[in-house]
Design an enzyme around this catalytic site. Structure first.
Site, PDB file in Angstrom:
ATOM      1  N   TRP A 107       0.831  -1.209   0.000  1.00 36.70           N
ATOM      2  CA  TRP A 107       0.000   0.000   0.000  1.00 36.70           C
ATOM      3  C   TRP A 107       0.866   1.259   0.000  1.00 36.70           C
ATOM      4  CZ3 TRP A 107      -4.216  -1.316  -1.968  1.00 36.70           C
ATOM      5  CH2 TRP A 107      -4.886  -2.476  -1.604  1.00 36.70           C
ATOM      6  N   ASP A 175      -1.723   6.823   5.946  1.00 35.32           N
ATOM      7  CA  ASP A 175      -2.783   5.886   5.588  1.00 35.32           C
ATOM      8  C   ASP A 175      -3.053   5.056   6.844  1.00 35.32           C
ATOM      9  OD1 ASP A 175      -4.308   3.781   4.674  1.00 35.32           O
ATOM     10  OD2 ASP A 175      -3.038   3.320   2.943  1.00 35.32           O
ATOM     11  N   LYS A 199     -12.122  -1.786   6.862  1.00 36.44           N
ATOM     12  CA  LYS A 199     -11.287  -2.586   7.765  1.00 36.44           C
ATOM     13  C   LYS A 199     -11.810  -2.442   9.195  1.00 36.44           C
ATOM     14  CE  LYS A 199      -8.758  -3.042   4.002  1.00 36.44           C
ATOM     15  NZ  LYS A 199      -7.613  -2.309   3.614  1.00 36.44           N
TER      16      LYS A 199
END
Ligand SMILES: *Cc1c(COP(=O)(O)O)cnc(C)c1O
Length: 368
Positions: A107, A175, A199
């Site tokens: 990511w 993030d 999530k």
């Protein structure tokens, strides 16, 4: 059918009380005679939902006044573009301004690749040399770095920044998709935080952005309207139709966190859950954690089989996944890019789920 323990990295398990409340309110939300999904996003019935979600998020995370909270779409992945465009984009479109990044896996890497289209990316450190199994020592940025980007919790490899990099006055952008609300976080240390909801916050479809107001400046004129923080901030996330249902479930999740003791209590439960699983892996003769101790995530815990023969390893993994599923524990496969096994134990995973997984691991390794 009985509910399973879902160890998926995302979309992931939601708290049972939230699902029950949502189903009870499915046909008639707040006495309106309609479902949240059917309501106008500008109606008097929806207003308390989006405002309630923002206020509760502010109070749980202690978000200071000088930050704006946005409920957007496009996933965390769209933030890989929105952040560089809005914070460091230039009229000529290519990278004239600099930004600092640390490469800690997939990511973080995607954020880097996307940012390269708009800014001059400087990768200050990477843990690629050891399969991203640790958080590298992070150097300070340079004065002309417009921002400093990290991925706070690395969902795929299971690492987490336990201390923040020394950014000085350069805004830290993180993030936080897979760790938001897992424990207290000092928002004032960041310029911008973003998280895809699926999530730890709610269902897919919404991305929460928390941005310091002085960073909301006018983006370059070529910026698509939907990608401009200033527009979304001015319109209070109602420039266009927001993901109403997702925001509503986020609101219920926030209420659940609040009712179960807030982020201090959440952090304590998460440390306990992760501790039990890491201890079991430490003692195991069959499995081990590939992640350096000082960098371990509380949310995503990969584990690997001690077996050099790849074919044998694969067979044991498949047997593990199959038997776990038969015992009501699903989605324990590692990410398709890294393989192995992984348990994602987000906020909504109860302690009993982790206990059950640990006893299953203990039984399984005796048989193999
Ligand atoms: C899942 C995940 C993403 C991607 O999120 P989307 O909402 O699917 O775009 C980005 N970053 C991290 C840390 C993630 O866990």
């Amino acid at each position: 059918m009985e509910r399973v323990y879902n160890f998926s990295p995302g979309p992931s398990i939601l708290p049972l009380p939230v699902l029950k409340k949502a189903s009870a309110e499915m046909l008639d939300a707040y006495g309106s005679g309609q479902s949240i999904m059917e309501m106008s996003h500008r109606s008097k019935d929806f207003k308390p939902v989006i405002e309630g979600a923002e206020n509760l998020l502010r109070s749980l995370l202690g978000i200071p006044e000088e930050y704006t909270v946005l409920f957007l779409q496009g996933g965390a992945s769209l933030q890989f573009s929105m952040v560089p465009i809005n914070l460091a984009g230039t009229e000529s479109g290519s990278g004239q301004k600099k930004a600092a990044f640390v490469d800690t896996g997939v990511w973080a890497g995607k954020a880097i690749d996307e940012a390269k289209k708009y800014v001059d990316v400087r990768v200050l450190a990477s843990s690629k040399d050891k399969n991203y199994s640790y958080i590298p020592a992070a150097p300070a940025p340079e004065k002309d770095d417009v921002y400093y980007h990290i991925c706070l919790n690395n969902t795929i490899v299971g690492t987490k920044w336990h201390t923040l990099p020394p950014v000085g006055d350069v805004p830290l952008v993180a993030d936080v998709s897979s760790c938001i609300l897992s424990e207290p976080l000092d928002v004032s240390r960041f310029g911008l935080l973003y998280a895809g909801a699926q999530k730890n916050l709610g269902p897919a479809g919404c991305t929460v952005v928390i941005i310091r107001k002085d960073l909301i400046t006018q983006a370059p004129s070529w910026t698509p309207t939907m990608l401009r923080y200033d527009i979304h901030a001015k319109e209070k996330s109602l420039y266009n139709t927001p993901p109403c249902w997702s925001i509503y479930i986020i609101y219920l999740v926030l209420q659940w966190i609040s009712e179960t003791g807030g982020l201090e209590a959440m952090g304590e439960r998460n440390r306990k859950k992760a501790g039990i699983l890491y201890d079991a892996l430490e003692k195991s003769s069959l499995f081990y954690s590939p992640v350096e101790k000082a960098s371990r995530s509380l949310m995503n815990i990969p584990f690997v089989i001690r077996e050099k023969d790849e074919a044998k390893k694969k067979t044991i993994e498949e047997k593990f996944l199959k038997e776990a599923a038969e015992n009501g524990m699903i989605n324990l496969a590692g990410h398709r890019l890294v393989g192995g096994l992984r348990a994602s134990i987000y906020n909504a995973m109860p302690l009993e789920g982790v206990d059950k997984l640990v006893s299953f691991i203990e039984k399984f390794e005796k048989k193999v």
